[in-house]
Design a protein around this motif. Structure first.
Motif, PDB file in Angstrom:
ATOM      1  N   ASN A   1       0.844  -1.214   0.000  1.00 22.68           N
ATOM      2  CA  ASN A   1       0.000   0.000   0.000  1.00 22.68           C
ATOM      3  C   ASN A   1       0.873   1.256   0.000  1.00 22.68           C
ATOM      4  N   VAL A   2       1.963   1.216   0.796  1.00 26.62           N
ATOM      5  CA  VAL A   2       2.865   2.369   0.854  1.00 26.62           C
ATOM      6  C   VAL A   2       3.547   2.558  -0.501  1.00 26.62           C
ATOM      7  N   ALA A   3       3.991   1.448  -1.087  1.00 30.81           N
ATOM      8  CA  ALA A   3       4.665   1.536  -2.388  1.00 30.81           C
ATOM      9  C   ALA A   3       3.747   2.142  -3.451  1.00 30.81           C
ATOM     10  N   GLU A   4       2.481   1.736  -3.440  1.00 34.40           N
ATOM     11  CA  GLU A   4       1.562   2.173  -4.499  1.00 34.40           C
ATOM     12  C   GLU A   4       0.764   3.419  -4.123  1.00 34.40           C
ATOM     13  N   ASN A   5       0.863   3.861  -2.876  1.00 32.81           N
ATOM     14  CA  ASN A   5       0.017   4.941  -2.361  1.00 32.81           C
ATOM     15  C   ASN A   5      -1.446   4.586  -2.615  1.00 32.81           C
ATOM     16  N   SER A   6      -1.814   3.430  -2.104  1.00 30.96           N
ATOM     17  CA  SER A   6      -3.137   2.874  -2.392  1.00 30.96           C
ATOM     18  C   SER A   6      -4.268   3.746  -1.890  1.00 30.96           C
ATOM     19  N   GLY A   7      -5.373   3.641  -2.584  1.00 31.32           N
ATOM     20  CA  GLY A   7      -6.565   4.387  -2.190  1.00 31.32           C
ATOM     21  C   GLY A   7      -7.611   3.444  -1.641  1.00 31.32           C
ATOM     22  N   GLY A   8      -8.778   3.472  -2.250  1.00 34.83           N
ATOM     23  CA  GLY A   8      -9.870   2.644  -1.779  1.00 34.83           C
ATOM     24  C   GLY A   8     -11.166   3.381  -1.979  1.00 34.83           C
ATOM     25  N   VAL A   9     -12.218   2.822  -1.400  1.00 29.20           N
ATOM     26  CA  VAL A   9     -13.526   3.421  -1.674  1.00 29.20           C
ATOM     27  C   VAL A   9     -13.863   4.577  -0.737  1.00 29.20           C
ATOM     28  N   HIS A  10     -13.055   4.789   0.295  1.00 29.31           N
ATOM     29  CA  HIS A  10     -13.370   5.865   1.230  1.00 29.31           C
ATOM     30  C   HIS A  10     -12.389   7.030   1.172  1.00 29.31           C
ATOM     31  N   CYS A  11     -11.597   7.117   0.105  1.00 28.78           N
ATOM     32  CA  CYS A  11     -10.545   8.143   0.140  1.00 28.78           C
ATOM     33  C   CYS A  11     -11.020   9.521  -0.303  1.00 28.78           C
ATOM     34  N   LEU A  12     -12.248   9.647  -0.795  1.00 28.86           N
ATOM     35  CA  LEU A  12     -12.751  10.979  -1.131  1.00 28.86           C
ATOM     36  C   LEU A  12     -12.695  11.877   0.109  1.00 28.86           C
ATOM     37  N   LYS A  13     -13.144  11.353   1.223  1.00 27.05           N
ATOM     38  CA  LYS A  13     -13.177  12.150   2.440  1.00 27.05           C
ATOM     39  C   LYS A  13     -11.889  12.012   3.249  1.00 27.05           C
ATOM     40  N   TYR A  14     -11.326  10.819   3.262  1.00 25.95           N
ATOM     41  CA  TYR A  14     -10.233  10.557   4.197  1.00 25.95           C
ATOM     42  C   TYR A  14      -8.840  10.526   3.565  1.00 25.95           C
ATOM     43  N   GLY A  15      -8.756  10.627   2.237  1.00 21.02           N
ATOM     44  CA  GLY A  15      -7.449  10.651   1.614  1.00 21.02           C
ATOM     45  C   GLY A  15      -6.913   9.259   1.335  1.00 21.02           C
ATOM     46  N   VAL A  16      -5.733   9.218   0.721  1.00 20.62           N
ATOM     47  CA  VAL A  16      -5.117   7.948   0.338  1.00 20.62           C
ATOM     48  C   VAL A  16      -3.997   7.612   1.322  1.00 20.62           C
ATOM     49  N   THR A  17      -3.221   6.587   1.020  1.00 20.86           N
ATOM     50  CA  THR A  17      -2.222   6.107   1.984  1.00 20.86           C
ATOM     51  C   THR A  17      -1.296   7.227   2.464  1.00 20.86           C
ATOM     52  N   THR A  18      -0.862   8.086   1.549  1.00 19.83           N
ATOM     53  CA  THR A  18       0.107   9.121   1.936  1.00 19.83           C
ATOM     54  C   THR A  18      -0.434  10.028   3.044  1.00 19.83           C
ATOM     55  N   ASN A  19      -1.754  10.164   3.129  1.00 19.71           N
ATOM     56  CA  ASN A  19      -2.350  10.999   4.173  1.00 19.71           C
ATOM     57  C   ASN A  19      -2.445  10.260   5.513  1.00 19.71           C
ATOM     58  N   HIS A  20      -2.065   9.003   5.525  1.00 21.85           N
ATOM     59  CA  HIS A  20      -2.217   8.202   6.749  1.00 21.85           C
ATOM     60  C   HIS A  20      -0.906   7.549   7.181  1.00 21.85           C
ATOM     61  N   VAL A  21       0.189   7.951   6.558  1.00 22.59           N
ATOM     62  CA  VAL A  21       1.494   7.435   6.973  1.00 22.59           C
ATOM     63  C   VAL A  21       2.250   8.569   7.652  1.00 22.59           C
ATOM     64  N   LEU A  22       2.606   8.351   8.909  1.00 27.09           N
ATOM     65  CA  LEU A  22       3.323   9.386   9.660  1.00 27.09           C
ATOM     66  C   LEU A  22       4.834   9.240   9.515  1.00 27.09           C
ATOM     67  N   GLY A  23       5.285   8.011   9.316  1.00 25.35           N
ATOM     68  CA  GLY A  23       6.723   7.811   9.197  1.00 25.35           C
ATOM     69  C   GLY A  23       7.033   6.425   8.685  1.00 25.35           C
ATOM     70  N   VAL A  24       8.249   6.265   8.173  1.00 25.39           N
ATOM     71  CA  VAL A  24       8.696   4.928   7.743  1.00 25.39           C
ATOM     72  C   VAL A  24      10.164   4.730   8.096  1.00 25.39           C
ATOM     73  N   GLU A  25      10.522   3.471   8.260  1.00 21.25           N
ATOM     74  CA  GLU A  25      11.929   3.081   8.282  1.00 21.25           C
ATOM     75  C   GLU A  25      12.161   2.447   6.913  1.00 21.25           C
ATOM     76  N   MET A  26      13.261   2.804   6.257  1.00 20.44           N
ATOM     77  CA  MET A  26      13.464   2.267   4.911  1.00 20.44           C
ATOM     78  C   MET A  26      14.925   1.884   4.684  1.00 20.44           C
ATOM     79  N   VAL A  27      15.128   0.750   4.027  1.00 25.66           N
ATOM     80  CA  VAL A  27      16.469   0.358   3.608  1.00 25.66           C
ATOM     81  C   VAL A  27      16.703   0.989   2.240  1.00 25.66           C
ATOM     82  N   MET A  28      17.732   1.833   2.166  1.00 26.60           N
ATOM     83  CA  MET A  28      18.052   2.518   0.911  1.00 26.60           C
ATOM     84  C   MET A  28      18.678   1.510  -0.064  1.00 26.60           C
ATOM     85  N   PRO A  29      18.755   1.846  -1.352  1.00 27.62           N
ATOM     86  CA  PRO A  29      19.303   0.903  -2.327  1.00 27.62           C
ATOM     87  C   PRO A  29      20.784   0.534  -2.099  1.00 27.62           C
TER      88      PRO A  29
END
Lengths: 441, 489
Positions: free
Chosen positions: B148-176
């Motif tokens: 979901n984070v990779a694709e910035n997934s949406g769904g049927v309720h994102c008109l009001k509540y936004g997509v994944t990017t609006n609900h992720v506060l932080g990530v830990e990530m392994v760089m390339p």
């Protein structure tokens, strides 16, 4: 520089180049006077100017109406200010899509006036709107106000941008639709980038319908414990507030207009609800039922309500420039704890403190008056306290004496390397606002 | 890894890093990983690895960096744009073993999860406290948060509540290159560039996310779900704009055309009228008084746009049934066609009628049926192109039709993807939407993260570009830099 300026005059209209020393003084950034101000009127002109500056290694500071040039460090170099003041047009209001596009030099208030004609608005209420804050400046500084609780920041509302890169190329990121995942989210990268990656020239925002009705519940408390318990109940209630803000006694007195002889020591809680009239009244009733131990409670609507929220938003900038203004971001439920600590250290250091705390997002806006060296000590103490609580502090404004003493941005964590690489790729010659984004080592 | 010897060496190294059981190399087992939800393209990777920790992901990526081996992160493999399509000589890094919810903090409204956690596990975990995780893609019972984070997934309720990017506060990530970074955090504001926003939706091209801090939100006090039937899809579309103009932002607004309705009815019998030209499914949520005051406004709009029938769900069970129909719409296509190809274009809402007419025309011209199911509130179309792969040339024709529909979306001022991502499927359409300099700007970002081009290569960008080290200019030092107090950038 004169030869270069003559060359520039061949590239762009003569009248947009300003060299008048008095005017240059007005545009100084933290005491750093530019050699030139340019007020381009078209995007191609900006492209030409940036290309020219890039060629001659001239440092650029982009500016809207200049209300937020105090944010960031003193630039390490400053040759040219590119003012977007002439690029101030509304380019399209797609009312059926609840989307509007404007040039970045347009003021937010001008933008709102246009949108209001169709009963729509951009739900951003940052400070200094009445002083002419522009769309570009608001995006570049990621500025927002108490309405963040419901609507978010530019990050949530910006759909598309046009930017002039450091090589003079005009690029676009995003699209004029409310949902789009094609490629990287370039618009968000520019939110809060302080003009260090490119010059924002055009922005497209998502809009909302103007709510039918608005009311603000206000309650006063003598004890922080009672306040904390009330806030906790408000946050857990079945309501959708536009803003939930607490003010400390010093700020409460200002907002309620109490004269010095009558000053009280009350913490105020303000909860703004916007919706249909029946939904507003119902939610205000809910709040009233759950908020106990208050000294007093009342409601504000219309003009009175507007004056209150303007006061909460603009308070750090309404007094003399001698104050230190901080923005603190902490976990939501640590807001009162941090407020308590702030008041303690301010008292110990004999500093006058005013604070508005956005309880929904854990954001405290703080203004400190008093001896400059004590302002610095207070910032360092607060920063260390807030860091231990997984939060951070940004200095929004400081006096000249602190410019070279205080760390504006605080700890950036381990993303510093990637930020540097992005900056290197976007602006390899460091001509865009050099030296203004810095982290503490 | 073209030589068998090299392959053997890499296999040994991988086994040393994460254990024999966590390295898949047999041809039979690799078949399961040769595609994701987009099954038109299949490539068998050299290895699939199943790390169990950030440290193991980092060690694998570091090996890939040193050996210049391309790697592809993979969640549940439900993506519809081929974002997890392997590279023939590459490694698929499956995050399926990193599937724990690490922390739930109701008071501060966040949950910390590993990338292999399934989307609706989060809601299940916080639901007893009256909270939920808002983004709800149709595949939410199987798709993972990492995907979901990779694709910035949406769904049927994102008109009001936004997509994944609006609900992720932080990530830990392994760089390339194997370095581990943390972007964002539990507090809501952070200084410097918004690295987090670049990572969300980057389709696995910037690194591998190994921990995610998700925002959780309070369940609404009241929910009302209804659907309205219309003789034609245009009136359903007009209702969508009119509802928002009336000051109502529903949690979701979904449109299905007659073909979709009938497929759904055959599949799950959601109670939709099979003779309707289109239905508009609406969900209102929020405080009870708000929902109650918005309901008459919505009903007025629907009546004014000639809705032939309006059905309000009378209880939670019926509400679930209404949504079941919508969420099963893709799968239900199997009832009316042997194969279907789903696309994901976005248009401004006001262009809905025009674009749908264009889609109809394109469908007629190619002779392939198109079923329309879409997130109408967001203008996010999901045309389902029905075809029979056993008819020679029909699959290609379906792809051509999909391309024409996406072009129509861009011509109407929209986007080639609203939630499925560009991936492998649509990388060649990027130039339809963006100019060369716009794409070059995205490449500046990619090159900052992945100088060697080994992190999910061959996706998003139409042609691979080489990353060039920019020339650096000796700039004048800032006073704080000179004193060693601060670092300049």
């Amino acid at each position: 520089m004169n030869d270069q300026i003559n060359e520039l005059r061949k590239l762009v209209s003569d009248h947009i180049i300003i060299q008048d020393p008095e005017k240059l003084n007005n545009y100084s950034v933290k005491g750093f006077k530019p050699k030139l101000i340019i007020r381009p009127e078209t995007y191609p002109e900006i492209c030409e100017i940036v290309k020219f500056c890039n060629y001659y290694d001239l440092a650029i500071t982009p500016s809207g109406s200049g209300t937020k040039l105090h944010i960031g460090f003193r630039p390490s170099e400053l040759d040219v200010i590119i003012s977007l003041g002439e690029l101030n047009k509304m380019l399209g209001h797609y009312e059926k899509d609840f989307i509007a596009t404007a040039e970045c030099g347009m003021t937010l208030s001008g933008f709102q006036d246009e949108l209001k004609k169709k009963n729509q608005f951009l739900p951003l209420n940052p400070p200094l709107v009445r002083s002419g804050a522009t769309l570009g400046g608001i995006i570049a500084t990621n500025d927002y106000g108490p309405a963040r609780a419901r609507y978010g920041t530019s990050r949530e509302l910006l759909l598309e941008i046009k930017v002039v890169r450091s090589d003079g190329k005009l690029i676009r990121g995003g699209a004029k639709v409310v949902k789009n995942v094609a490629g990287y989210d370039i618009p968000k990268l520019f939110v809060g980038s302080l003009g260090t990656l490119g010059i924002l020239v055009e922005s497209t925002f998502r809009l909302y319908p103007i709510p039918e009705y608005s009311k603000t519940f206000a309650a006063s408390f003598t004890k922080l414990d009672d306040l904390e318990s009330a806030v906790s109940k408000v946050l857990d209630a079945d309501i959708v507030p536009t803003s939930v803000v607490v003010t400390n006694p010093e700020l409460s007195n200002d907002l309620t207009g109490l004269k010095s002889s009558k000053k009280s020591s009350l913490y105020n809680l303000y909860v703004k609800i916007e919706n249909t009239k029946s939904a507003v009244n119902d939610q205000i009733n809910t709040i009233e039922k759950i908020v106990h131990d208050k000294i007093s409670g009342n409601y504000l609507t219309d003009m009175e309500e507007n004056i209150l929220w303007d006061g909460i938003t603009d308070f750090p900038y309404s007094s003399s420039a001698a104050n230190l203004v901080l923005k603190t971001s902490v976990l939501i439920r640590n807001s009162v704890k941090v407020l308590n600590y702030l008041i303690e250290i301010a008292a110990n250091l004999n500093l006058k403190v005013k604070c508005s705390a956005n309880m929904f997002n854990g954001i405290l806006i703080i203004s400190l008056h008093g001896e400059v060296k004590n302002q610095l000590i207070a910032t360092n103490l607060l920063r260390s306290h807030v860091s231990s609580l997984e939060g951070n502090i940004t200095v929004l404004r400081c006096s000249k004496e602190l410019d070279n003493e205080i760390d504006i941005w605080g700890n950036i964590g381990n993303t510093m390397n990637i930020m540097k690489k992005i900056k290197n790729n976007f602006d390899p010659k460091y001509i865009l606002n050099p030296g203004r984004l810095i982290r503490d080592l | 890894m073209e030589s068998p010897d090299k392959k053997k060496i890499i296999k040994n190294k991988l086994e040393n890093l994460i254990g024999k059981d966590n390295v898949i190399s047999s041809e039979d087992e690799l078949i399961a990983f040769e595609c994701d939800g987009l099954t038109n393209y299949r490539i068998k990777p050299a290895f699939v690895v199943l790390p169990g920790s950030t440290e193991e992901v980092s060690a694998i990526v570091r090996l890939c960096y040193e050996e210049e081996i391309p790697f592809v992160p993979r969640g549940a493999g439900t993506g519809l744009s081929g974002g997890a399509l392997p590279n023939r000589e590459g490694i698929v890094i499956s995050l399926s073993k990193m599937n724990r919810i690490l922390e739930i903090d109701i008071a501060n409204r966040f949950a910390v999860v590993q990338p292999g956690v399934v989307n609706n596990w989060v809601t299940n975990a916080v639901s007893p406290y009256g909270y939920y995780y808002a983004p709800d893609p149709s595949s939410q019972i199987v798709c993972t948060i990492g995907g979901n984070v990779a694709e910035n997934s949406g769904g049927v309720h994102c008109l009001k509540y936004g997509v994944t990017t609006n609900h992720v506060l932080g990530v830990e990530m392994v760089m390339p290159d194997g370095e581990v970074i943390c972007a964002g955090g539990k507090a809501q504001d952070h200084t410097g560039y918004d690295i987090l926003s670049l990572i969300v939706g980057s389709e696995g091209l910037l690194g591998i996310v190994t921990k995610i801090i998700l925002r959780i939100i309070k369940k609404p006090e009241a929910v009302k779900t209804l659907f309205a039937s219309f003789e034609n899809i245009e009136n359903a579309g007009l209702s969508v704009s009119d509802i928002i103009s009336a000051g109502v932002i529903p949690a979701g607004m979904e449109i299905m055309d007659n073909l979709s309705i009938n497929a759904v009815q055959q599949s799950v019998n959601a109670g939709y009228p099979s003779d309707a030209g289109a239905i508009l499914l609406i969900e209102l949520d929020g405080p009870r008084a708000e929902v109650e005051s918005h309901m008459p406004l919505v009903l007025d709009v629907l009546k004014n746009n000639d809705a032939t029938d309006i059905k309000v769900a009378k209880d939670a069970k019926e509400r679930e049934l209404f949504w079941k129909g919508r969420k099963n719409a893709f799968a239900a296509m199997g009832r009316v066609s042997p194969q279907y190809y789903v696309q994901d274009g976005v248009i401004p809402r006001s262009q809905l009628a025009n674009v749908l007419k264009e889609v109809e025309k394109l469908s007629r011209d190619t002779g392939l049926r198109v079923a329309n199911v879409f997130h109408a509130g967001d203008g996010n179309l999901h045309p389902l192109i029905l075809y029979n792969a056993s008819n020679p040339g029909e699959a290609e024709k379906a792809e051509e039709l999909a391309a024409s529909i996406l072009k129509a979306c861009v011509d109407a001022g929209g986007s080639i993807t609203g939630e499925h991502g560009v991936g492998f499927d649509k990388k060649n359409y990027i130039p339809v939407m963006f100019g060369e300099d716009d794409v070059d700007t995205m490449n500046l970002v990619r090159c900052a993260f992945d100088t060697k081009g080994i992190c999910n290569p061959g996706k998003v960008f139409p042609t691979p570009r080489t990353c060039v080290e920019p020339g650096s200019k000796p700039h004048k030092s800032h006073p704080l830099e000179v004193e060693g107090i601060a670092d300049l950038f």
